[in-house]
Scaffold this active site. Structure first.
Site, PDB file in Angstrom:
ATOM      1  CD  GLU A   1      34.682 -34.979  37.858  1.00 13.40           C
ATOM      2  OE1 GLU A   1      35.043 -36.161  37.748  1.00 13.40           O
ATOM      3  OE2 GLU A   1      33.573 -34.660  38.330  1.00 13.40           O
TER       4      GLU A   1
ATOM      5  CD  GLU B   1      33.699 -35.162  42.838  1.00  8.30           C
ATOM      6  OE1 GLU B   1      33.392 -34.634  41.764  1.00  8.30           O
ATOM      7  OE2 GLU B   1      34.772 -34.904  43.416  1.00  8.30           O
TER       8      GLU B   1
END
Length: 725
Positions: A119, A139
């Site tokens: 990210e 995630e």
């Protein structure tokens, strides 16, 4: 990560005017809050300084970043860690500071860029990677969604379809593929990585390369109508594959928000949903399992003595049946040379044939090359005697469950094997002290209990007696790790941890059906709860022969709480022994597909009359919630006994044993963790109530009663010194 060793970032400015920001937080440069605040400060300094024209972000020691520091979750969930306000990292740090910087930045990616690591990289204005680096957003494996803008930037870089696939499967892509997808802009070798990234950053500054803010990129996004179709399809797939999970659907919703209302709106929705998921039971359960799995190899009094595992260069396996051949397969797949011993040539060839077939199925699935197949198989030698056992380091016995036979084998092993050799048994029911009775080698006798099929199932129960030496346990833990099993160390008792905890599983089912509940409804409720199969489908798979043999062990050892039913023996007498005979609780066609069997009724009626029972109207119309509780609370009760007797070192080990040995759903955290979500008081009162109506089988044990009285969780560390049975 020790609490004193804080993660940090370091800024160095080169003569070329490029600031290199390096993330340092060994072993995988995870993004603790220290690192994230460090990143913000380094950026601010780089933007302030006149001698800095452009920025490169990288990770120390050949790893970009493994993602957000999971050890911080516990603190956030329990409220001990003061966290920045929701969206602060995602919006202020990653979007406004990194992506919004008025100087261009390039991510130089080696090793891995996972979760938060990817990210951060996606917020830079370009990404350069090595061919083998792993890039992904895993995630969802922890019950979360990407929380630092991943749900918004990934679809804008690789398109909605591929982004959803990467997030929903949690599978990373290698650098090469990431380049084809448009996730990275160039592939270079590790030694040219940083210098290429520096040049690239200056090229952006001089407008020789595009300056792209991923959050505002739209060329990869499918048109809205098509996008909605893709999202609809993804939702349907998730609901089919994971009906009990909400977070994959939340992930899809958040992606949709960004497409419909723009990246910024998407970021705020992501931040808000992330907070909710972080505090939900699914995330707590999956994070618990994540740490519990890594904790099974820590055994107080054994692994904290500084003992070093001895080298194992040669292993012998005795018995080439289903278990022996599976264990052999697991060993040679991890490069252990193995001698497989059988009693005659016919059995030996059959055993080697099974190992071959196991490897061949890997070749078929494309998991193994022909060349690797040959090389792996060459590690296996067959034998009919003990001559070649003179230099083996460990023997694993996997013959049939017959005491006299095992005793004879262990007496022979003592004669032929070297003094240091570990003598292990894969028994699932027989007391190890009994197996080693005719030897003087009790300190090196240990249980290595694999689950069938042994080369596939991830659990290994390491069974110690009170005479097994710590060194031998440490050695076997190491072998377990090398063959990619999760080892759980348990004490010696009937059924050890997994089979003992789960012996009430089928018995509770039998108790219910003899009183009028429906076999197929029970199996349906249990699979809906998340088990791979219900108790009756499982009994068919295992086979009634095994079911009866292990059942006898429990009747012998735990007579007061064993539910005795004639149903299974009666069916077996009629030639119905489960899946292998194509008839058990179900009937099976040639493709092993199970169908309900109308014939079953007459057997149930007969066993009901033998047990002297009548149909209980309440149990005929049992709601799903009650089925789940009546099947699983007896399992929880037995798990409590296993824990209180010191058979398991810690409650979390029983959680892992239930998840990896029985397929208990990991998103429920394992048997003890799940029980604690419901509360000891509730479980105790239900069992107490049922034991008054249906008898001793449901009687809560002393430990459960005591915990409920204190309103305490079941998985408290035990204070009193426990007898090691």
């Amino acid at each position: 990560m020790g609490s004193n060793a804080k993660g940090r970032t370091v800024l160095e400015v080169g003569a070329d005017g490029v600031a290199l920001i390096t993330i340092i937080n060994p072993p995988v440069n995870s993004l603790s809050f220290d690192v994230l605040f460090g990143l913000k400060e380094s950026y601010e300094e780089a933007l302030r300084r006149e001698d800095v024209k452009a920025i490169v972000v990288t990770g120390a020691r050949g790893k970009f970043s493994g993602g957000f520091d999971i050890t911080a979750f516990g603190g956030l969930q329990g409220g001990q860690t003061a966290e920045p306000k929701p969206g602060y990292i995602s919006v202020e740090v990653i979007t406004n500071t990194v992506e919004g910087a008025r100087k261009p930045s390039v991510a130089a990616i080696d090793g891995l860029a996972l979760g938060g690591g990817l990210e951060v990289a996606m917020a830079c204005h370009a990404r350069i990677s090595t061919p083998t680096a792993q890039l992904g957003l895993p995630e969802l494996q922890l019950g979360l969604i990407p929380g630092f803008g991943g749900t918004q930037r990934l679809p804008r870089l690789v398109g909605i379809s591929k982004a959803l696939e990467m997030m929903l499967t949690s599978k990373p892509v290698k650098g090469e593929e990431a380049h084809d997808l448009g996730l990275v802009d160039a592939i270079v070798s590790p030694d040219e990585l940083v210098s290429t990234a520096r040049r690239w950053a200056l090229d952006i500054l001089e407008r020789r390369r595009p300056w792209v803010a991923s959050l505002h990129k739209t060329d990869k996004l499918e048109p809205l109508g098509e996008a909605r179709e893709i999202l609809k399809f993804a939702r349907a797939q998730v609901q089919r594959q994971a009906p009990n999970l909400k977070h994959p659907l939340v992930c899809i919703d958040v992606v949709e928000e960004g497409i419909a209302s723009g990246g910024r709106a998407g970021l705020w929705k992501e931040a808000q949903e992330f907070q909710g998921l972080l505090r939900a039971d699914t995330c707590k359960s999956l994070v618990h399992v994540f740490f519990a799995q890594r904790g099974t190899s820590k055994v107080p009094g054994v692994t904290d003595r500084g003992l070093v595992p001895r080298r194992v260069t040669k292993v012998a396996v005795i018995g080439g049946g289903l278990m022996g051949s599976g264990i052999t397969t697991a060993l040679i797949l991890s490069n252990y040379p193995v001698i497989l011993k059988e009693v005659n040539e016919k059995f030996l060839q059959a055993g080697i044939g099974r190992v071959k077939a196991n490897l061949q199925s890997r070749v078929k699935k494309g998991k193994m090359t022909e060349e690797k197949f040959e090389k792996t198989l060459s590690l296996l030698k067959g034998t009919l005697d003990y001559e070649s056992f003179r230099d083996v380091d460990i023997v694993i016995e996997a013959v049939i469950e017959k005491v006299s036979l095992k005793q004879q084998i262990f007496a022979d092993l003592e004669k032929y094997c070297p003094q240091h050799c570990i003598l292990a048994s894969n028994t699932s029911t027989i007391d190890l002290n009994l197996i080693g009775e005719k030897t003087k080698s009790h300190d090196r006798i240990i249980g290595a209990h694999f689950f069938s099929p042994a080369h596939v199932m991830p659990l290994l129960e390491i069974v110690r007696t009170n005479q097994t030496s710590p060194q031998v346990i440490v050695d076997l833990l190491e072998v377990g790790k090398k063959i990619k099993k999760t080892p759980v160390v348990v004490g010696n008792c009937t059924g050890f941890a997994v089979n003992r905890m789960f012996f009430p599983y089928t018995q509770a089912g039998l108790l219910l059906i003899e009183r009028g509940a429906d076999v197929y409804q029970i199996d349906r409720a249990i699979t809906k709860f998340g088990m791979p199969m219900g108790p009756f489908r499982l009994a068919d798979l295992v086979g009634f022969g095994v079911a009866i043999a292990t059942g006898m062990q429990f009747i012998e050892n735990f007579p007061e709480r064993t539910y005795k039913s004639m149903l299974i023996p009666m069916m077996q007498e009629d030639g119905r022994a489960g899946e292998t005979t194509k008839r058990g609780f179900y009937v099976y066609d040639d493709k092993r597909k199970a169908k309900p069997d109308p014939e079953l009724k007459k057997y149930i009626e007969k066993s009901r009359s033998i047990s002297g029972l009548s149909i209980d109207a309440k149990l005929v119309k049992l709601p799903e919630k009650d089925i789940v509780e009546m099947i699983f609370f007896p399992v929880v009760n037995e798990a409590c006994r296993v824990y209180a007797e010191g058979i398991a070192v810690k409650a979390a080990d029983l959680d892992i044993a239930s998840v990896m040995g029985m397929g208990f759903p990991p998103y429920r955290g394992g048997i003890m963790f799940w029980a604690d979500l419901l509360g000891s008081k509730y479980i105790y009162s239900r069992l107490e109530q049922w034991s008054n109506i249906y008898g001793e089988f449901f009687k809560p044990c002393a430990y459960l009663a005591e915990r409920a009285a204190q309103g305490a969780p079941l998985s408290c560390p035990l204070k009193q010194s426990k007898s090691r049975l």
